[in-house]
Design an enzyme around this catalytic site. Structure first.
Site, PDB file in Angstrom:
ATOM      1  N   ARG A  27      -1.946   0.479   2.199  1.00  0.00           N
ATOM      2  CA  ARG A  27      -1.379  -0.672   2.712  1.00  0.00           C
ATOM      3  C   ARG A  27      -0.890  -0.605   4.314  1.00  0.00           C
ATOM      4  O   ARG A  27      -1.094  -1.527   5.193  1.00  0.00           O
ATOM      5  CB  ARG A  27      -0.114  -0.969   2.033  1.00  0.00           C
ATOM      6  CG  ARG A  27      -0.241  -1.723   0.736  1.00  0.00           C
ATOM      7  CD  ARG A  27       0.917  -2.000  -0.076  1.00  0.00           C
ATOM      8  NE  ARG A  27       1.634  -1.049  -0.490  1.00  0.00           N
ATOM      9  CZ  ARG A  27       2.736  -0.996  -1.132  1.00  0.00           C
ATOM     10  NH1 ARG A  27       3.629  -2.202  -1.278  1.00  0.00           N
ATOM     11  NH2 ARG A  27       3.323   0.148  -1.794  1.00  0.00           N
ATOM     12  N   CYS A  52       3.800   3.427   3.941  1.00  0.00           N
ATOM     13  CA  CYS A  52       3.784   2.496   2.499  1.00  0.00           C
ATOM     14  C   CYS A  52       3.941   3.445   1.565  1.00  0.00           C
ATOM     15  O   CYS A  52       4.923   4.193   1.720  1.00  0.00           O
ATOM     16  CB  CYS A  52       2.722   1.413   2.244  1.00  0.00           C
ATOM     17  SG  CYS A  52       1.097   2.462   2.278  1.00  0.00           S
TER      18      CYS A  52
END
Lengths: 140, 287
Positions: free
Chosen positions: B250, B245
């Site tokens: 994430r 990410c």
């Protein structure tokens, strides 16, 4: 010059050099925040704070002396940081000369919460400061 | 959402529901750990007996861009009263984004006895379950874990480069706008941007939150996850997969989904992610 009432909040927070104590002080401020109803503060796209993950809205109303009352809505029960900052900005900026409000630094967020705030959280909270300053600029 | 054991996961034991947590609050073999983005949230109220792992203070090296090392990890686990046998249950805000990140970092030190509380903090709250402001204290432990081992779950840029040159598969879990290069950073995270926009060549776009039921924040059933990743992004359980990410948080959520819920055996998280790749001189980029 920092608006005197805002300075009082900052001075109070500086009394808590320990991070845990400061967090407790901020939580207490957040818990004092009373979220206005949609009638009291309509949630409009124009009033939405950009970049804030909590749904935060701002509005202002004029005082007879030409200054503003600032109001925030925080539509996120977990938005405790946003609530604390809303409480500080509402009490610290309302009634302050508009030019003083406009000069408030965006770094206020770091002064209040410290540098350990995550990037996303700090930028969302900075958006609240900027929106209050924008309200002041519109009133001049 | 259905019961966890009915959702067809490869490793259903990696998830626990809120009721399980409620029943194990006083289980000395279990440590409940809250990990949030918001630094005020834990202190404002948490699951009774839960300790906090703060991703900014507890998981990162204070100077260089890296995770904590063995000594700091042993100090952290000792402070939290964790032994190598303790079952750790992570939960937190933002659909367990930071909980899975913390769980991934713990795996660098071989602590695989971890669980995620399905639905995270918001589900616990929505169910009207109680919160406590009391910060618990547990007897300090002596945690003699193995040295940090990055080789099994972490990928570095030179490894990603080799992976790309071999035509390996990657999952980019950022927003579509970040993936196609029209945005250089996640909305509201401008300082975590890059000089170039786009994605690593060959990557497929599957934003991390697609693995979550929007209604209650729980993970989607396995058949829906398989449709999302295997049919939608053409990645399969026996393949080498790299997820990334901006800075690897994430993507740790997607790493958890692929590794444990779908049983991918060779998935690694590239935590350098776009803040490294998008600033790297000469690195190949697709838009």
């Amino acid at each position: 010059m920092i608006p005197p009432k805002l300075q009082e909040f900052l001075d109070d927070l500086h009394l808590f050099p320990d991070r845990a104590e400061r967090i407790q002080a901020l939580i207490s401020l957040g818990e004092e925040f009373e979220n206005p109803s949609t009638t009291e503060l309509p949630r409009t796209p124009q009033g939405r704070v950009p970049g804030c993950e909590s749904e935060v809205f701002v509005s202002s109303s004029p005082r007879p002396d030409g200054t503003l009352d600032y109001r925030f809505a925080v539509d996120n029960p977990q938005g405790i940081s946003a609530m604390a900052l809303a409480r500080i900005l509402m009490a610290g900026l309302s009634g302050a000369p508009l030019d003083q409000v406009q000069e408030v630094s965006d770094d206020l967020v770091y002064t209040v919460f410290g540098r350990e705030l995550s990037m996303g959280k700090s930028l969302g909270l900075t958006g609240m400061v900027r929106m209050a300053k924008f309200e002041a600029s519109r009133a001049i | 959402m259905s019961n966890i054991e009915d959702r067809g996961y490869a490793n259903p034991e990696m998830l626990v529901d809120t009721e399980w947590v409620a029943e194990h609050l006083n289980d000395s073999n279990v440590r409940i750990i809250e990990s949030n983005e918001d630094p005020l949230l834990y202190s404002s109220g948490h699951i009774g007996g839960a300790v906090e792992v703060d991703w900014t203070r507890d998981l990162n090296d204070p100077i260089k861009r890296d995770y904590l090392h063995r000594d700091a990890f042993e100090a952290l686990t000792s402070r939290l009263g964790i032994s190598q046998e303790t079952t750790l249950v992570f939960y937190g805000d933002k659909n367990n984004w930071w909980a899975t990140y913390a769980a991934w970092v713990f795996q660098l030190f071989g602590h695989q006895n971890v669980r995620i509380m399905d639905g995270g903090r918001i589900k616990w709250l929505k169910e009207g379950r109680p919160l406590s402001k009391e910060v618990p204290s547990y007897p300090a432990t002596t945690y003699a874990g193995p040295p940090r081992d990055d080789s099994t779950v972490r990928s570095f840029r030179h490894e990603v480069m080799t992976h790309v040159q071999r035509g390996g598969k990657l999952i980019d879990v950022r927003s579509p706008e970040e993936f196609n290069g029209t945005r250089l950073h996640m909305e509201a995270y401008p300082n975590e941007g890059a000089l170039r926009g786009g994605h690593i060549p060959g990557a497929r776009s599957v934003p991390w939150a697609k693995a979550i039921d929007a209604e209650d924040g729980t993970f989607l059933p396995a058949d829906q996850l398989r449709d999302l990743y295997e049919n939608g992004a053409d990645v399969h359980p026996d393949e080498d997969i790299v997820v990334y990410c901006r800075i690897g948080e994430r993507s740790s959520h997607t790493w958890f989904v692929l590794k444990y819920l779908l049983g991918f055996t060779k998935v690694k998280n590239y935590d350098g992610s776009w803040t490294e790749w998008g600033n790297l001189v000469g690195a190949p980029i697709e838009k």
